[in-house]
Design a protein around this motif. Sequence first.
Motif, mmCIF file in Angstrom:
data_model
loop_
_atom_site.group_PDB
_atom_site.id
_atom_site.type_symbol
_atom_site.label_atom_id
_atom_site.label_comp_id
_atom_site.label_asym_id
_atom_site.label_seq_id
_atom_site.Cartn_x
_atom_site.Cartn_y
_atom_site.Cartn_z
ATOM 1 N N GLY A 37 14.331 45.342 -11.720
ATOM 2 C CA GLY A 37 15.237 45.676 -12.726
ATOM 3 C C GLY A 37 14.672 45.616 -14.192
ATOM 4 N N ALA A 38 14.326 44.353 -14.545
ATOM 5 C CA ALA A 38 13.609 44.283 -15.742
ATOM 6 C C ALA A 38 12.351 45.366 -16.122
ATOM 7 N N GLY A 98 23.833 45.076 -23.461
ATOM 8 C CA GLY A 98 22.558 46.149 -23.208
ATOM 9 C C GLY A 98 21.450 45.604 -24.223
ATOM 10 N N LYS A 99 22.240 45.313 -25.591
ATOM 11 C CA LYS A 99 21.281 45.298 -26.606
ATOM 12 C C LYS A 99 20.699 43.800 -26.724
ATOM 13 N N ARG A 100 21.555 42.797 -26.137
ATOM 14 C CA ARG A 100 21.067 41.487 -26.131
ATOM 15 C C ARG A 100 19.967 41.353 -25.153
ATOM 16 N N VAL A 101 20.398 41.859 -23.916
ATOM 17 C CA VAL A 101 19.295 41.946 -22.830
ATOM 18 C C VAL A 101 18.158 42.517 -22.961
ATOM 19 N N THR A 102 17.862 43.718 -23.651
ATOM 20 C CA THR A 102 16.968 44.660 -24.134
ATOM 21 C C THR A 102 16.085 43.688 -25.208
ATOM 22 N N SER A 103 16.686 43.165 -26.125
ATOM 23 C CA SER A 103 16.040 42.400 -27.098
ATOM 24 C C SER A 103 15.469 41.128 -26.428
ATOM 25 N N ASP A 104 16.030 40.581 -25.749
ATOM 26 C CA ASP A 104 15.488 39.329 -24.965
ATOM 27 C C ASP A 104 14.272 39.659 -24.347
ATOM 28 N N LEU A 105 14.349 40.823 -23.587
ATOM 29 C CA LEU A 105 13.202 41.432 -22.697
ATOM 30 C C LEU A 105 11.888 41.608 -23.516
ATOM 31 N N ARG A 106 12.372 42.356 -24.598
ATOM 32 C CA ARG A 106 11.216 42.884 -25.704
ATOM 33 C C ARG A 106 10.675 41.709 -26.443
ATOM 34 N N ASP A 107 11.205 40.889 -26.637
ATOM 35 C CA ASP A 107 10.678 39.856 -27.773
ATOM 36 C C ASP A 107 10.327 38.548 -27.101
ATOM 37 N N ASN A 108 10.944 38.014 -25.828
ATOM 38 C CA ASN A 108 10.819 36.807 -25.368
ATOM 39 C C ASN A 108 10.362 36.504 -24.075
ATOM 40 N N LEU A 109 10.289 37.433 -23.009
ATOM 41 C CA LEU A 109 9.900 37.058 -21.737
ATOM 42 C C LEU A 109 8.938 37.759 -21.057
ATOM 43 N N CYS A 110 8.068 37.111 -20.564
ATOM 44 C CA CYS A 110 7.055 37.510 -19.779
ATOM 45 C C CYS A 110 7.449 37.870 -18.467
ATOM 46 N N THR A 111 6.508 38.597 -17.768
ATOM 47 C CA THR A 111 7.001 39.105 -16.150
ATOM 48 C C THR A 111 7.804 38.001 -15.359
ATOM 49 N N THR A 112 7.235 36.854 -15.145
ATOM 50 C CA THR A 112 7.663 35.843 -14.106
ATOM 51 C C THR A 112 8.875 35.449 -14.855
ATOM 52 N N LEU A 121 23.344 51.877 -25.697
ATOM 53 C CA LEU A 121 23.495 50.286 -25.076
ATOM 54 C C LEU A 121 24.858 49.819 -25.580
ATOM 55 N N ASN A 122 25.460 49.132 -24.650
ATOM 56 C CA ASN A 122 26.422 48.203 -25.322
ATOM 57 C C ASN A 122 25.834 46.893 -25.840
ATOM 58 N N ALA A 123 27.051 46.086 -26.352
ATOM 59 C CA ALA A 123 26.347 44.663 -26.789
ATOM 60 C C ALA A 123 25.662 43.973 -25.897
ATOM 61 N N PHE A 130 25.229 48.711 -16.336
ATOM 62 C CA PHE A 130 25.874 47.569 -16.747
ATOM 63 C C PHE A 130 25.440 47.302 -18.427
ATOM 64 N N LEU A 131 24.648 47.934 -18.782
ATOM 65 C CA LEU A 131 24.029 47.848 -20.287
ATOM 66 C C LEU A 131 24.347 48.810 -21.259
ATOM 67 N N THR A 132 24.932 49.979 -20.617
ATOM 68 C CA THR A 132 25.148 50.988 -21.405
ATOM 69 C C THR A 132 26.691 51.198 -21.904
ATOM 70 N N VAL A 133 26.722 52.106 -22.941
ATOM 71 C CA VAL A 133 28.282 52.215 -23.497
ATOM 72 C C VAL A 133 29.065 52.935 -22.562
ATOM 73 N N ASP A 134 28.445 53.999 -21.931
ATOM 74 C CA ASP A 134 29.367 54.854 -20.902
ATOM 75 C C ASP A 134 29.459 54.303 -19.530
ATOM 76 N N GLY A 135 28.609 53.355 -19.240
ATOM 77 C CA GLY A 135 28.772 52.888 -17.886
ATOM 78 C C GLY A 135 28.023 53.673 -17.000
#
Length: 399
Positions: free
Chosen positions: A243-244, A269-283, A265-267, A296-301
């Motif tokens: 899913g990432a 979702g923004k944290r997860v997206t930022s983490d994936l964008r800035d910090n984490l490689c594939t594995t 994105l909800n709060a 689970f990441l969206t404001v409207d579900g």
Amino acid sequence: MKKIITAAALAAAAVAMATPAQATATARQPSTQQRPAILPAGNGDVLSSEPGVFFLDPLKAIKVDAAVHRIMYRTTDRTGKTIAVTATVLNPVKSKYGRRPIVAFAPGTQGLADKCAPSRQLADGTEYEALPVKKLLDEGYAVVVTDYQGLGTPGVHTYMDREAQGRAVLDSVRAAQRLDAVGLPDAGPVALYGYSQGGGATAAAAELAPAYAPELKIKGAVVGAPPADMNKVADSMDGSAYGAFFNYALSGLATSYGIDTGPYLNAHGKRVTSDLRDNLCTTQALAKYPFLNSRFLTVDGRPLTERLRRAPWDRIVADQRLGKRKPAVPVLLSHSALDDVVPQQVGKTLAADWCRQGVTVKFAGNHIPGHIAATAGTVTEGLPWLADRLADRTAPSTC
């Protein structure tokens, strides 16, 4: 002569251009090359180069015997804007070829953060596609591995952007041919190779080449598990163990098309997206966020896959569709029936689309379980097929 710059100078330039918050992170990532103020006129022109290394393991105990150069070169983004991209050029010490062929190796999903750039991971011994690269070197081919737009250079990696990825692949070949330190033939034989994201980038490069890089002597393209239809791939990925990757695609395409995903994105979702964008490689991303479901990441579900079917995303997704353009070279398309990321039917449809346009396509299906493991099938089928194309033998077809 091309300008040679040191890793220390590159790191210093990166820190100098970073914001205070970015500077500390950048300082931990040496050899980040920065775009010069003025770029040369030609796509594929080399902007800078520095010696590199290629290790197969993170302990750096196994060094590959090849001349390695990390380069920055000119290409263009989706809109035609001039950009700088980094890559690694690898030349085997021994080769049976007089006019050494160049294989453009389009890497699979690495992540979005600069530390995930293949040029860094090849040097650090952490590149998960190191063995396919080494196998190509063992065959006597020179190899160039692009970092794509935004990996190793400023900005977010435009993950899944068909045109940006295809252009970066083609211009990496031009750059390898023009790199003085390597001495590869300017008009020598070329092949394209990639799996997963790299399969899509290779397919895009093959489709773009007749108009974008007609001078390249491309002999064939090996396309493994290409994500040729984003609607079908997104439905398969969202909520799965991968899913990432869907989140990567959302960030990459939003960057390319200038869309702010914040309102979706909800709060969390923004944290997860930022983490994936800035910090984490594939594995790391797959381990930290298994079975990531966008609802689970969206404001409207609602899952973000629903949004892909509405404007402006429906047009963006349609732009990425492969199979609408005709490659001018033979293609091997390898895809497992047990692929758990990109459904095999996506690859079969792409092969059929090309066949209808008169392309010589060999569809090589297999039953290797899982998307990651099935890269072995592409290597097994792809190496002898490439050898035949470079020997000018008639390409097989399953059309």
